[in-house]
Design an enzyme around this catalytic site. Structure first.
Site, PDB file in Angstrom:
ATOM      1  N   TRP A   7       0.820  -1.225   0.000  1.00 21.28           N
ATOM      2  CA  TRP A   7       0.000   0.000   0.000  1.00 21.28           C
ATOM      3  C   TRP A   7       0.852   1.272   0.000  1.00 21.28           C
ATOM      4  O   TRP A   7       0.314   2.369  -0.139  1.00 21.28           O
ATOM      5  CB  TRP A   7      -0.940  -0.005   1.218  1.00 21.28           C
ATOM      6  CG  TRP A   7      -1.958  -1.097   1.201  1.00 21.28           C
ATOM      7  CD1 TRP A   7      -2.131  -2.063   0.241  1.00 21.28           C
ATOM      8  CD2 TRP A   7      -2.972  -1.349   2.192  1.00 21.28           C
ATOM      9  NE1 TRP A   7      -3.174  -2.888   0.574  1.00 21.28           N
ATOM     10  CE2 TRP A   7      -3.709  -2.476   1.765  1.00 21.28           C
ATOM     11  CE3 TRP A   7      -3.326  -0.735   3.402  1.00 21.28           C
ATOM     12  CZ2 TRP A   7      -4.774  -2.999   2.500  1.00 21.28           C
ATOM     13  CZ3 TRP A   7      -4.375  -1.260   4.136  1.00 21.28           C
ATOM     14  CH2 TRP A   7      -5.099  -2.379   3.693  1.00 21.28           C
ATOM     15  N   LYS A   8       2.144   1.122   0.216  1.00 20.86           N
ATOM     16  CA  LYS A   8       3.063   2.273   0.265  1.00 20.86           C
ATOM     17  C   LYS A   8       2.527   3.334   1.247  1.00 20.86           C
ATOM     18  O   LYS A   8       1.924   2.971   2.252  1.00 20.86           O
ATOM     19  CB  LYS A   8       3.293   2.820  -1.152  1.00 20.86           C
ATOM     20  CG  LYS A   8       3.734   1.697  -2.114  1.00 20.86           C
ATOM     21  CD  LYS A   8       4.275   2.191  -3.421  1.00 20.86           C
ATOM     22  CE  LYS A   8       4.678   1.003  -4.290  1.00 20.86           C
ATOM     23  NZ  LYS A   8       5.282   1.375  -5.551  1.00 20.86           N
ATOM     24  N   GLY A  21       1.420  -2.700  -6.323  1.00 18.16           N
ATOM     25  CA  GLY A  21       1.353  -1.396  -5.668  1.00 18.16           C
ATOM     26  C   GLY A  21      -0.011  -0.761  -5.882  1.00 18.16           C
ATOM     27  O   GLY A  21      -0.989  -1.088  -5.219  1.00 18.16           O
ATOM     28  N   GLY A  22      -0.084   0.153  -6.847  1.00 20.06           N
ATOM     29  CA  GLY A  22      -1.298   0.946  -7.064  1.00 20.06           C
ATOM     30  C   GLY A  22      -2.581   0.136  -7.135  1.00 20.06           C
ATOM     31  O   GLY A  22      -3.596   0.512  -6.520  1.00 20.06           O
ATOM     32  N   SER A  36       3.620  -2.190 -12.033  1.00 18.24           N
ATOM     33  CA  SER A  36       2.418  -1.931 -12.840  1.00 18.24           C
ATOM     34  C   SER A  36       1.598  -3.188 -13.131  1.00 18.24           C
ATOM     35  O   SER A  36       1.069  -3.355 -14.227  1.00 18.24           O
ATOM     36  CB  SER A  36       2.791  -1.209 -14.140  1.00 18.24           C
ATOM     37  OG  SER A  36       3.353   0.071 -13.840  1.00 18.24           O
TER      38      SER A  36
END
Ligand code: 13P
Length: 253
Positions: free
Chosen positions: A10-11, A236-237, A215
């Site tokens: 989730w950074k 990630g995103g 990605s």
């Protein structure tokens, strides 16, 4: 047989409410897949680890930290130890994520200490490696990954290696929307497995899980997972959107 592994990083995102909601959505949607056929983990920011762990308590989804410090305790202002992470219910810990290497300036030597401290503290480290665009363009990908693995795993015996997961995340693919093609990713994963084979022997090389990150989206997860040496995905995103993360988990089943 390597069990697929999907982890969400989730950074520096979410807050206490949206983090718990995201965890609950993922737990509700992945009852079937998670725990049985796929290992699933989420890595929230430190300050939400406890709330997310509680939200996932009755699910088989594991929780990981995004980083930790290499010392067990003491005068290290602002740092978090492996025992603190264990105490709040973490199973995994990312070590050497590219943002730690390239934004914060972590060295291979420090990352090696973190990997070792994670294992000594009862956590399962996910050691992240990957080259910059300039390094790929200079045909230095294999050299960079070799250095990161040899130094990141330095002095780690066979027994400790079995606690480690490797994540190959080419820096040019992180957060850019540019994904490595399955062929590009498979080529490096194959290289990494052979390198682990030279370092630790064929059996441990066959057992270690190597995740791809950069990605990853619902639309490319299945073809990446179709590659022989890609054992999972570090997302990630797309891990911040419950439905997208669930679709990625589904692609790994
Ligand atoms: P993105 O999926 O946002 O590219 O991030 C990848 C990553 O860094 C996961 O650790």
């Amino acid at each position: 047989m390597r069990k697929p592994f999907v982890a969400g990083n989730w950074k520096m995102n979410t807050d206490s409410q949206t983090g718990v909601q995201l965890a609950e959505r993922i737990a509700a949607g992945s009852v079937e897949a998670a725990g049985r056929t796929v290992t699933v983990a989420v890595c929230p920011p430190f300050v939400y680890l406890q709330a997310v762990t509680r939200a996932l308590a009755s699910s088989s989804i594991a929780v990981g930290a995004q980083d930790m410090y290499s010392e067990p305790d003491g005068a290290f202002t602002g740092e978090i130890s492996s025992s603190m992470l264990k105490d709040v219910g973490c199973t995994y810990c990312l070590c050497g994520h590219s943002e730690r290497r390239h934004v914060i300036g972590e060295t291979d030597e420090l990352i090696n200490k973190k990997v070792t401290a994670a294992i000594n503290g009862g956590l399962l480290p996910i050691l992240c490696v990957g080259e910059l665009l300039s390094e790929r363009e200079a045909s230095r990908t294999n050299d960079v990954v070799t250095r990161q693995l040899e130094e990141g795993l330095a002095a780690l015996g066979d027994e400790k290696l079995s606690a480690v997961t490797i994540a190959y995340e080419p820096v040019w693919a992180i957060g850019t929307g540019i994904t490595a093609t399955p062929d590009q990713a498979q080529e490096v994963h194959d290289f990494i497995r052979k390198l682990i084979g030279r370092m630790y022997g064929d059996q441990l090389a066959a057992e270690i899980r190597i995740l791809y990150g950069g990605s990853v989206k619902p639309g490319n997860a299945a073809e990446l997972m179709g590659c022989e040496d890609i054992d999972g995905l570090l997302v990630g995103g797309a891990s911040l959107k419950g439905d997208d993360f669930l679709a990625i988990i589904q692609a790994a089943v």
